[in-house]
Design a protein around this motif. Structure first.
Motif, short mmCIF file in Angstrom:
data_model
loop_
_atom_site.label_atom_id
_atom_site.label_comp_id
_atom_site.label_asym_id
_atom_site.label_seq_id
_atom_site.Cartn_x
_atom_site.Cartn_y
_atom_site.Cartn_z
N ASN B 100 8.49 51.77 14.27
CA ASN B 100 7.25 51.01 14.41
C ASN B 100 6.19 51.46 13.42
N GLY B 101 6.50 52.47 12.59
CA GLY B 101 5.55 52.96 11.62
C GLY B 101 4.65 54.04 12.19
N ALA B 102 3.91 54.69 11.31
CA ALA B 102 2.99 55.75 11.74
C ALA B 102 1.76 55.69 10.85
N MET B 103 0.64 56.22 11.38
CA MET B 103 -0.59 56.20 10.59
C MET B 103 -1.44 57.42 10.96
N LEU B 104 -2.38 57.74 10.10
CA LEU B 104 -3.29 58.85 10.39
C LEU B 104 -4.43 58.33 11.25
N ASN B 105 -4.73 59.04 12.36
CA ASN B 105 -5.85 58.60 13.19
C ASN B 105 -7.14 59.23 12.66
N SER B 106 -8.24 59.01 13.39
CA SER B 106 -9.55 59.46 12.90
C SER B 106 -9.63 60.99 12.85
N GLN B 107 -8.77 61.69 13.62
CA GLN B 107 -8.77 63.16 13.57
C GLN B 107 -7.83 63.69 12.48
N GLY B 108 -7.24 62.80 11.73
CA GLY B 108 -6.35 63.23 10.66
C GLY B 108 -4.96 63.59 11.14
N LYS B 109 -4.62 63.23 12.37
CA LYS B 109 -3.29 63.53 12.89
C LYS B 109 -2.40 62.28 12.81
N VAL B 110 -1.10 62.56 12.67
CA VAL B 110 -0.16 61.43 12.59
C VAL B 110 0.00 60.79 13.97
N GLU B 111 -0.16 59.49 13.99
CA GLU B 111 -0.05 58.76 15.26
C GLU B 111 1.09 57.77 15.12
N ILE B 112 2.09 57.89 15.97
CA ILE B 112 3.24 56.98 15.89
C ILE B 112 2.88 55.67 16.56
N MET B 113 3.10 54.60 15.87
CA MET B 113 2.71 53.28 16.38
C MET B 113 3.62 52.87 17.54
N GLN B 114 3.01 52.22 18.51
CA GLN B 114 3.77 51.71 19.64
C GLN B 114 4.30 50.32 19.33
N ARG B 115 5.34 49.99 20.04
CA ARG B 115 5.93 48.67 19.85
C ARG B 115 4.94 47.60 20.31
N GLU B 116 4.83 46.55 19.53
CA GLU B 116 3.81 45.54 19.86
C GLU B 116 4.39 44.30 20.52
N PHE B 117 5.53 43.84 20.01
CA PHE B 117 6.11 42.61 20.54
C PHE B 117 7.28 42.93 21.47
N HIS B 118 7.43 42.16 22.47
CA HIS B 118 8.56 42.32 23.38
C HIS B 118 9.32 41.01 23.41
N SER B 119 10.45 41.02 22.74
CA SER B 119 11.26 39.81 22.72
C SER B 119 12.06 39.70 24.01
N ALA B 120 12.26 38.50 24.48
CA ALA B 120 13.01 38.28 25.71
C ALA B 120 14.46 38.70 25.55
N HIS B 121 14.92 38.80 24.29
CA HIS B 121 16.33 39.11 24.06
C HIS B 121 16.55 40.58 23.75
N GLU B 122 15.52 41.39 23.86
CA GLU B 122 15.67 42.78 23.50
C GLU B 122 15.27 43.68 24.66
N ALA B 123 15.83 44.87 24.66
CA ALA B 123 15.54 45.81 25.75
C ALA B 123 14.15 46.40 25.56
N GLU B 124 13.61 46.98 26.61
CA GLU B 124 12.31 47.65 26.52
C GLU B 124 12.42 48.82 25.55
#
Lengths: 209, 131
Positions: B100-124
């Motif tokens: 899902n990608g990662a980005m630096l937050n305001s504290q300068g720490k790496v923040e792993i992105m959460q899944r955004e879309f939930h397809s009906a055909h895919e598992a959680e």
């Protein structure tokens, strides 16, 4: 005509102030309008290639892409696709009638094409209004921004095509399109078929894949 | 209705072919979404055949002279050049450690992105592993 021109020798026959007469046409060996519309359509191919290419980059770079049928009204748009294909068939009949010099047939088939094309634009506008009411605006996420960019530009092309066909229909109504000027109808038809062709690809990519 | 119209082909045969291919596409796209590779290949194949039918018959290219062809023939080459240029930008996020990608937050720490879309055909989605 050709023999008459060949027999004409400017050095002897024409007065000094006359321009020489040449027995050839400096234009391309196809109708100028057809030459121009195909050049224009080539640029349009590149325009939509840019849009679809951008869509592919964004889609592949997005972690999870939603199923289009979860977010869009696929059955209604499938019906709309059918309408656009029908309009291409009626456009072919209109061009055929124009080539035959059949004015009433041209008016009928072209008028039917205009009506079906207007229905396509109307259904797309209805789809947009429904999505807006559900809060699915272009700035919601990358799915909707690419969806509106591609279908919006295509819808604008269809709307321009309908206006073009209306102009041709009015010209035919007032008897300005005799058999010798059938190319006016054919050029509008080429644009209309191109818009249909682009939709065939967009419908598959945006709504079904 | 004649078998062949004045344009040199039967327009209604082309129309029926386009209608049947569209119906097949819609049924395939709505009810047979797995496996994905077959879905994508089949749908793109149908779309290309439909596009070719419109191009060759409705746009009359089957009966056009070489000059008209020469106007449109450079475009496939240009399309290939465009796709060669954008190829490095086509990423495969599913192959990364953090899909899902990662980005630096305001504290300068790496923040792993959460899944955004939930397809009906895919598992959680599974909880992202801490690194």
């Amino acid at each position: 005509m050709s023999q008459a021109v060949a027999a004409f020798d400017p050095a002897h026959d024409a007065p000094a102030h006359h321009h020489p007469i040449y027995d050839y046409d400096s234009g391309p060996p196809v109708h100028r309008g057809k030459f121009a519309i195909w050049l224009f359509l080539a640029t349009e191919v590149m325009f939509f290639t840019g849009l679809i290419g951008t869509y592919i980059v964004l889609r592949m770079g997005t972690p999870i892409w939603p199923d289009p049928e979860d977010r869009l009204n696929v059955p209604v748009t499938a019906l709309n696709t059918f309408f656009l294909i029908c309009s291409s068939a009626t456009m072919v009949k209109a061009v055929e009638r124009a080539m035959q010099g059949n004015r009433s047939g041209l008016l009928g088939w072209l008028g039917l094409t205009i009506v079906i094309g207007s229905i396509f634009v109307g259904i797309q506008a209805y789809e947009y209004v429904e999505l807006f009411h559900q809060g699915k605006l272009p700035n919601v996420d990358i799915f909707f921004s690419t969806f509106y960019a591609m279908t919006g530009f295509h819808g604008a092309h269809v709307a321009i095509g309908v206006l073009w066909l209306i102009c041709v229909w009015i010209a035919a109504l007032f008897g300005k399109l005799p058999q010798s000027k059938y190319m006016t109808v054919e050029l509008a038809g080429l644009y209309w078929h191109f818009v249909d062709l682009v939709w065939v690809l967009l419908f598959t990519i945006v709504y079904l894949m | 209705m004649s078998a062949k119209d004045g344009l040199g082909y039967s327009i209604w045969k082309i129309f029926v072919a386009l209608f049947l291919l569209t119906s097949l596409e819609v049924a395939w796209g709505m009810y047979l979404r797995e496996p994905r590779w077959l879905l994508w290949t089949g749908l793109l194949g149908c779309a290309l055949v439909k596009g070719l039918l419109i191009f060759m018959y409705f746009m009359h290219m089957k009966f056009e002279r070489i000059l008209v062809w020469s106007l449109i023939l450079p475009t496939p080459l240009l399309i290939m050049i465009i796709f060669l240029f954008i190829r490095p930008d086509i990423s495969r996020n599913s192959l990364r450690d953090n899909p899902n990608g990662a980005m630096l937050n305001s504290q300068g720490k790496v923040e792993i992105m959460q899944r955004e879309f939930h397809s009906a055909h895919e598992a959680e989605p599974a909880a992202p592993s801490a690194k």
